[in-house]
Design a protein around this motif. Structure first.
Motif, PDB file in Angstrom:
ATOM      1  N   TYR A 317       0.832  -1.192   0.237  1.00 21.70           N
ATOM      2  CA  TYR A 317      -0.083  -0.170  -0.005  1.00 21.70           C
ATOM      3  C   TYR A 317       0.690   1.363  -0.165  1.00 21.70           C
ATOM      4  O   TYR A 317       0.237   2.350   0.174  1.00 21.70           O
ATOM      5  CB  TYR A 317      -0.917   0.070   1.183  1.00 21.70           C
ATOM      6  CG  TYR A 317      -2.072  -1.054   1.209  1.00 21.70           C
ATOM      7  CD1 TYR A 317      -2.989  -1.209   0.254  1.00 21.70           C
ATOM      8  CD2 TYR A 317      -2.042  -2.149   2.197  1.00 21.70           C
ATOM      9  CE1 TYR A 317      -4.102  -2.013   0.341  1.00 21.70           C
ATOM     10  CE2 TYR A 317      -3.126  -2.939   2.074  1.00 21.70           C
ATOM     11  CZ  TYR A 317      -4.005  -2.899   1.329  1.00 21.70           C
ATOM     12  OH  TYR A 317      -4.725  -3.993   1.086  1.00 21.70           O
ATOM     13  N   THR A 318       2.046   1.042  -0.004  1.00 19.60           N
ATOM     14  CA  THR A 318       2.954   2.332   0.045  1.00 19.60           C
ATOM     15  C   THR A 318       3.104   2.938  -1.460  1.00 19.60           C
ATOM     16  O   THR A 318       3.750   3.935  -1.579  1.00 19.60           O
ATOM     17  CB  THR A 318       4.396   1.945   0.597  1.00 19.60           C
ATOM     18  OG1 THR A 318       4.982   1.134  -0.477  1.00 19.60           O
ATOM     19  CG2 THR A 318       4.239   1.431   2.114  1.00 19.60           C
ATOM     20  N   ALA A 327     -16.079   9.545   0.398  1.00 15.11           N
ATOM     21  CA  ALA A 327     -16.497   8.495  -0.101  1.00 15.11           C
ATOM     22  C   ALA A 327     -16.076   7.048   0.543  1.00 15.11           C
ATOM     23  O   ALA A 327     -16.885   6.220   0.409  1.00 15.11           O
ATOM     24  CB  ALA A 327     -16.186   8.293  -1.545  1.00 15.11           C
ATOM     25  N   VAL A 328     -14.852   6.895   0.784  1.00 14.07           N
ATOM     26  CA  VAL A 328     -14.164   5.758   1.272  1.00 14.07           C
ATOM     27  C   VAL A 328     -14.701   5.577   2.667  1.00 14.07           C
ATOM     28  O   VAL A 328     -15.191   4.302   3.044  1.00 14.07           O
ATOM     29  CB  VAL A 328     -12.774   5.968   1.396  1.00 14.07           C
ATOM     30  CG1 VAL A 328     -12.170   4.472   2.061  1.00 14.07           C
ATOM     31  CG2 VAL A 328     -12.136   6.116   0.087  1.00 14.07           C
ATOM     32  N   LEU A 360      -5.731   1.766   1.238  1.00 16.20           N
ATOM     33  CA  LEU A 360      -4.877   1.990   2.350  1.00 16.20           C
ATOM     34  C   LEU A 360      -5.596   2.565   3.388  1.00 16.20           C
ATOM     35  O   LEU A 360      -5.639   2.473   4.408  1.00 16.20           O
ATOM     36  CB  LEU A 360      -3.528   2.703   2.082  1.00 16.20           C
ATOM     37  CG  LEU A 360      -2.580   3.077   3.294  1.00 16.20           C
ATOM     38  CD1 LEU A 360      -2.299   1.777   4.202  1.00 16.20           C
ATOM     39  CD2 LEU A 360      -1.412   3.613   2.724  1.00 16.20           C
ATOM     40  N   LEU A 361      -6.497   3.624   2.917  1.00 21.17           N
ATOM     41  CA  LEU A 361      -7.210   4.534   3.873  1.00 21.17           C
ATOM     42  C   LEU A 361      -8.237   3.570   4.653  1.00 21.17           C
ATOM     43  O   LEU A 361      -8.457   3.685   5.869  1.00 21.17           O
ATOM     44  CB  LEU A 361      -8.137   5.673   3.127  1.00 21.17           C
ATOM     45  CG  LEU A 361      -8.942   6.563   3.845  1.00 21.17           C
ATOM     46  CD1 LEU A 361      -8.173   7.179   5.054  1.00 21.17           C
ATOM     47  CD2 LEU A 361      -9.624   7.435   3.033  1.00 21.17           C
ATOM     48  N   GLU A 362      -8.920   2.750   3.745  1.00 22.11           N
ATOM     49  CA  GLU A 362      -9.664   1.852   4.501  1.00 22.11           C
ATOM     50  C   GLU A 362      -9.383   0.736   5.480  1.00 22.11           C
ATOM     51  O   GLU A 362      -9.842   0.457   6.596  1.00 22.11           O
ATOM     52  CB  GLU A 362     -10.476   1.116   3.272  1.00 22.11           C
ATOM     53  CG  GLU A 362     -11.519   0.391   3.761  1.00 22.11           C
ATOM     54  CD  GLU A 362     -12.514  -0.336   2.690  1.00 22.11           C
ATOM     55  OE1 GLU A 362     -12.963  -1.370   2.908  1.00 22.11           O
ATOM     56  OE2 GLU A 362     -12.341   0.082   1.524  1.00 22.11           O
ATOM     57  N   ARG A 435       0.764   0.952  12.153  1.00 20.37           N
ATOM     58  CA  ARG A 435       1.728   0.602  11.062  1.00 20.37           C
ATOM     59  C   ARG A 435       1.352   1.000   9.605  1.00 20.37           C
ATOM     60  O   ARG A 435       2.350   1.528   8.900  1.00 20.37           O
ATOM     61  CB  ARG A 435       2.186  -0.860  11.066  1.00 20.37           C
ATOM     62  CG  ARG A 435       3.251  -1.369  10.143  1.00 20.37           C
ATOM     63  CD  ARG A 435       3.733  -2.841  10.366  1.00 20.37           C
ATOM     64  NE  ARG A 435       3.653  -3.159  11.937  1.00 20.37           N
ATOM     65  CZ  ARG A 435       4.009  -4.385  12.156  1.00 20.37           C
ATOM     66  NH1 ARG A 435       3.768  -5.346  11.235  1.00 20.37           N
ATOM     67  NH2 ARG A 435       3.961  -4.804  13.427  1.00 20.37           N
ATOM     68  N   LEU A 436       0.214   0.734   9.126  1.00 19.99           N
ATOM     69  CA  LEU A 436       0.048   1.234   7.937  1.00 19.99           C
ATOM     70  C   LEU A 436      -0.142   2.785   7.727  1.00 19.99           C
ATOM     71  O   LEU A 436       0.273   3.205   6.828  1.00 19.99           O
ATOM     72  CB  LEU A 436      -1.473   0.566   7.338  1.00 19.99           C
ATOM     73  CG  LEU A 436      -1.489  -0.728   7.218  1.00 19.99           C
ATOM     74  CD1 LEU A 436      -3.260  -1.278   7.051  1.00 19.99           C
ATOM     75  CD2 LEU A 436      -0.692  -1.229   6.332  1.00 19.99           C
ATOM     76  N   ALA A 437      -0.606   3.381   8.899  1.00 20.91           N
ATOM     77  CA  ALA A 437      -0.557   4.834   8.746  1.00 20.91           C
ATOM     78  C   ALA A 437       0.909   5.436   8.621  1.00 20.91           C
ATOM     79  O   ALA A 437       1.265   6.246   7.567  1.00 20.91           O
ATOM     80  CB  ALA A 437      -1.294   5.462   9.792  1.00 20.91           C
TER      81      ALA A 437
END
Length: 463
Positions: A317-318, A327-328, A360-362, A435-437
């Motif tokens: 996702y990077t 919307a997401v 990634l946002l989701e 971690r994703l953020a």
């Protein structure tokens, strides 16, 4: 027709050394060979030119001695008799105009050397020529006496010399220089291999260390030891790489231990339900309850496994991208919201764009919303607002909140405030969200001052 180039290229590839030591030695040998060839050619050219100059000087000296015996003051020009003139007249021609006054006994007037001497005399000046008559012969002309305007000199003396001794000397020097070149090149190759081998000794030591460390998982470092600057920098880079690899391995080992612990609980539930169900005959209602319990445990296991896979795919996702935040989040609310759960609302201005992909946002917000729905009493709110340097997404619920003693462990994998609170979960959602953020340049934090319930904030860069 395309086989020939490959066939020709194959031997060249096989002849090329495979080791760095061999290649550097070959480069040094090739360079030294080129230099030695150039020096040998220049040296022997200079030597041959110098020997020819010496021969010409000797011929002119002899011609000057013979010219002293030529009387040009009276006509006709004649040669004076002097003692030992037999030795002086060896290989000497004397011309008065076109008249040959003297010549060597071994060369009659029609001989090749005599014709060459006549040709030099016709020019009437100082010049030399070379004639090949078996051995190379060098001839030089020396004008004698003055001359009237428009007329040649009164006489011309031509001397000759066999160049074989000079050529032999030049050939001997050439052979000696070639032998010296071979010795120098052999020494250059041997010394280069020794020097390169000594210079690469630290590289071999580092290779052996890496082999040993890969087996025993040592905590040693490449940067230790007295090495050249280049290898010290390489060792430092390898040490940094090893640190990152070891950190990843430690993380994976910790995650594996945590997963083993988390998966043990639903597996124990499934085993207990099956044992209880097989202990004696059960009614249809009890069987359905057993099936429901087993299905719930399997769902919990699937959630744990999916969370781990999402964590493993975090690097995917990077990639650059942007997302319509509202919307997401609205799609996420529709998917996660359910009548039996707390009310889920999304609020915030439209047209906000985050500098992360929609997927990634989701995946960042979903664990926070799922956690809030699990503990909320009546409502969960997703509040979106712009910041001066990005987007802020707050996930708020009215549940019991996080105990103050546990806030420092919120984002540690596998940790839960109360594992016996009756709620599912593996304790991996919040660490995964953070971690994703962070992989996208954002952050996930917990606002401890909010009451009642919990307040998690996601900060992301703007698109």
């Amino acid at each position: 027709m395309t086989i020939a180039p490959n066939f020709l290229a194959a031997p060249a590839g096989r002849c090329r050394p495979r080791t760095l030591r061999g290649r550097l030695s070959l480069v040094a040998l090739t360079t030294a060979t080129l230099v030695m060839v150039i020096l040998t050619v220049v040296f022997n050219t200079v030597v041959r030119h110098r020997l020819q100059q010496q021969a010409d000087d000797e011929l002119r000296t002899r011609a000057g001695a013979v010219a002293a015996t030529v009387d040009t003051r009276h006509q006709p020009v004649h040669v004076l008799e002097t003692p030992d003139d037999a030795a002086l007249d060896t290989n000497v021609w004397i011309y008065a105009g076109t008249r040959l006054l003297e010549h060597p006994a071994s060369t009659p007037p029609g001989d090749t050397l005599t014709r060459a001497a006549a040709g030099l005399t016709a020019h009437g000046d100082k010049r030399c020529t070379e004639v090949t008559a078996g051995d190379p012969i060098r001839l030089c002309a020396e004008p004698v006496g003055g001359s009237r305007p428009g007329a040649g000199p009164a006489a011309v003396v031509v001397t000759a010399m066999d160049l074989a001794p000079y050529r032999d000397s030049a050939d001997t020097l050439l052979i000696a220089s070639l032998a010296l070149d071979a010795i120098v090149l052999a020494c250059t190759y041997v010394l280069t291999r020794l020097a390169v081998g000594r210079a690469l000794r630290p590289v071999r030591a580092m290779t052996e260390q890496a082999t040993r460390w890969s087996v025993v998982a040592s905590e040693q470092r490449f940067g230790a030891g007295d090495r050249p600057v280049e290898l010290t920098r390489l060792g430092a880079s390898l040490d940094e790489l090893l640190d990152r690899i070891r950190a990843v391995l430690r993380h994976e080992q910790q995650l594996t231990r945590e997963l083993s612990h988390e998966l043990r609980n639903p597996l124990a539930r499934i085993t207990a339900e099956l044992d209880w169900w097989r202990a004696r005959p059960r009614s249809a209602a009890e069987t359905r309850a057993t099936h429901a319990s087993i299905a719930d445990a399997a769902t919990s296991m699937r959630t744990i496994c999916e969370t781990v896979l999402d964590d493993a795919r975090a690097d995917a996702y990077t990639v650059p991208g942007t997302a319509d935040v509202m919307a997401v989040l609205r799609r996420l609310a529709e998917r996660l919201g359910a009548p039996e759960k707390a009310a889920l609302t999304v609020s915030g201005p439209d047209a906000l764009v985050a500098g992360v992909p929609a997927a990634l946002l989701e995946r960042i917000v979903a664990p926070l919303v799922d956690n809030a729905l699990r503990y909320a009493r009546t409502r969960v709110a997703i509040e979106v607002s712009p910041e001066h340097d990005g987007i802020r997404v707050a996930v708020v619920d009215d549940g019991p909140g996080v105990p103050a003693s546990f806030t420092g462990h919120l984002f540690e994998p596998g940790r839960r405030a109360d594992p016996e609170d009756g709620h599912g979960g593996a304790g991996l959602g919040l660490p995964l969200a953070r971690r994703l953020a962070r992989s996208a340049g954002g952050e996930v934090t917990y606002e401890a001052g909010h009451t009642p319930g919990a307040w998690f904030v996601v900060s992301l860069p703007a698109g």
